[in-house]
Design an enzyme around this catalytic site. Sequence first.
Site, PDB file in Angstrom:
ATOM      1  CB  CYS B 158      10.272 -25.797  30.415  1.00 43.73           C
ATOM      2  SG  CYS B 158      11.731 -26.576  30.089  1.00 43.73           S
ATOM      3  CG  HIS B 288       6.300 -29.134  33.904  1.00 41.93           C
ATOM      4  ND1 HIS B 288       6.011 -28.368  32.639  1.00 41.93           N
ATOM      5  CD2 HIS B 288       7.534 -29.340  34.171  1.00 41.93           C
ATOM      6  CE1 HIS B 288       7.059 -28.114  32.132  1.00 41.93           C
ATOM      7  NE2 HIS B 288       8.219 -28.856  32.902  1.00 41.93           N
ATOM      8  CG  HIS B 323       9.341 -30.915  28.099  1.00 41.51           C
ATOM      9  ND1 HIS B 323       8.734 -29.895  27.981  1.00 41.51           N
ATOM     10  CD2 HIS B 323      10.115 -30.523  29.381  1.00 41.51           C
ATOM     11  CE1 HIS B 323       8.870 -28.923  29.039  1.00 41.51           C
ATOM     12  NE2 HIS B 323       9.882 -29.366  29.706  1.00 41.51           N
TER      13      HIS B 323
END
Lengths: 327, 394, 85
Positions: B158, B288, B323
């Site tokens: 990620c 994040h 996400h």
Amino acid sequence: MACFITNKISVSPQQTFLSDSFFSGSANVAEERKLRAVEPNYKETIAEAGLRRRMSRIVKMGVSAGLACANGADGVDAIITATGLGCLADTEKFLDSVVRNDESLLNPTAFIQSTFNTIGAQIALILKNSSYNVTYAHRGFSFESALLDAMLRIEDGDARNVLVGAMDEITDLSFAVMERLGFWRNGAVMGEGANFFLLSGSKSSADDVALVDVATFMNRKEEAFDKCVQGFLSRNNLEISQIDVLLYGSSDKSYCLGGVCSAVSEAVDYKKYCGEFPTASSFAVWLGAEVLKRGALPCGKTLDGAKRVLVYTDYQSVNRSLILLEI
Amino acid sequence: MGTVVTGIGVVSAAGLNVDENLRSLRCCRSGVAKARILQTRHDVPLGEVALSNDELRSLLGVPEKERFSRASLLGLLAAREALRDSGVSVDGGARVGLVSATSAGGMDRSEFFYKDEVTKCNSGRLRDVVLHDCGDSSETVARFLGISDFVTTISTACSSSANAVILADRLLRHNKLDAVLVGGIDPLCKFTVNGFSSLMILDRELCRPFDQSRAGLNLGEGAAFLVLQRKEDVESGGYCRLSGFANANDAYHQTAISHDGIGPFLAMEGALKSAGLHPSDIDYVNVHGTGTENNDWSEGFAMKRLFGDCVPMFSSTKVYTGHTLGACGAIEAVYSVLSLVNDMVFPTFNFKNAIEGLELEPVVALRENAGLKNVMSNSFGFGGNVSSLIFSKM
Amino acid sequence: MENLINDLKAQLIEELNLEDVTVEDIDTEAPLFGDEGLGLDSIDALEIILLLEKYYGLKIENPKSGKDIFFSVKTLADYITANRK
């Protein structure tokens, strides 16, 4: 600016892991068109069983090579890994459960371990190393990109020692798919391995080999690539005649690399030792550095005063790369 | 540092281009909803890009004979927008490179292949499986846009595309290239939906970043690209500067971030140092903020350690997009640029209660005339890979 | 019960890849997680949830609720006995 290979470790289809046998003995050959890695005794290389238990073969190969390469280093300031296809066995395992169990009974470990950065992450975890950590996954450019990043970091003074490594693994499915795609025509065999290097801004011993330059080239036809070779040599102020050994990994054996093949005293097809895989050039760098250090080829033939090795890799005629080593 | 952002492009659940994304961000409109395109048994909301592969193909004008993965289609849409926006010509004398990032790559096609390969006796279509690897979408985007001077791909879960930005800056500073199209791509596919489902961290409702009641993340898909150039090569304009960045490793666990967020702290601190800034110079953090119990705690803890009692305004824009894994670093980099250029903070509009023990509240309503000079964007991934970027006004 | 406990231990060894661990090595009452006992972690908890579903048809929706159930082999066996249909 060059950097130096102050340590290197190879897990390959040959007897290369912490062993001299490859240079003194005979080379292993492919069985059923596969050159499988001679794997270390993982109980020795990754002593703690709790660390090993989730690791697939590629992770164990990579972590073993990486840890051995970092061993004794005066600090590791960056960990840069490369892989063409990543942790294939875990990817296939998880995909298999998605398909066969119709999206139920899913094994989280295989998913977690399937990510491309698993090896770099595990090495950082085991070494408790919180420095720069990145993974390149781009076909035949994966390892070259990692080398470039490492060299630039050293040149910038952001790192003194960089651990750089590449790995890919054979799985039955990937072999079968590539067979269907015609990869193994023309005598090519599938290979695998994990090759790690500790690159430093300064030598740790007098006979450390320098990694002088690395370049990647997309989609160049051979005529155009001849010019790229010339450009690469001239930006390093070299004539063709100053290259002593060419290590080439190409499916096209007739291509002469702008005349380099005929000018060098030795040209060796390195993929006959390691097989074909996206990060095969990492084995060639290991081999090239070893050849320069020993002044000898794997077959035992000695080379007088060989100073430079050029590694040429052609991956599927789309990704070509040049790597220059010097002693 | 002398690197400037001269072009941006983005496709996500919040819109097919920069304008649509900006509109969604300003109107607090989330693109996370019940799955319509991906066929999956899991009943969880997803941040899907609204178009099917065929619709994306016709929007892009990709010829019938070309077989592209969803990753390539999404990547092309965002990359083409960014390149056009920058005005950089690939046919001129400039050396233009592509640094892309992905975690799933062409997995959507591999799933089709694998199913037929194992259940129908090796009859998987080869033209699907050749698109599997991470490099495929990068090379397809490069080929379609005529970029051949340099191409590579980063895959660190990620944080992938934040790391791509870091490499791009270095290539410019070393004069290896004159312009870099840099970003990330990740399509939704069964592999990742099932993967995160097996980790039991998918929220069945819209994710609630930094909320005490948070119960996991929503997966999303998309792509974003930025064009970076050396400041001295750009005659006028440019959106903002890429002023700092850092990458660190948490070195704690394969999937979890350490409780005290040591990696995130090191990445944020390192980014400040490389930008020559103090913590108090940061006006806004695009966190994040995935909405998992672990991430938000650790990120918040690290922010408190770095910023002390003066944690700047922050928000998670994952409530708009879900996400997007390997793409999120680039999507949120584009959002950070949009924040700076429009001087506004896009809110985490569904936030209610702060995490006990952290007491940190994100911005919950659109903040205009926010006085932004320096914006930080965080991206953390599996394997402890954590990175922070800082964008600053020209 | 004795059989269930031995089955469970064998399944844990298999599913968690506990190399070099035998059924005899696992203390039925000892904690599975943390530094004592087997030293399992959060990923193992997910694997145990999968194990319960695969072998015993038991579904645990929230990993947190498994904390007491997963304390030891004994507590796992008790849970299975109480809930198995």
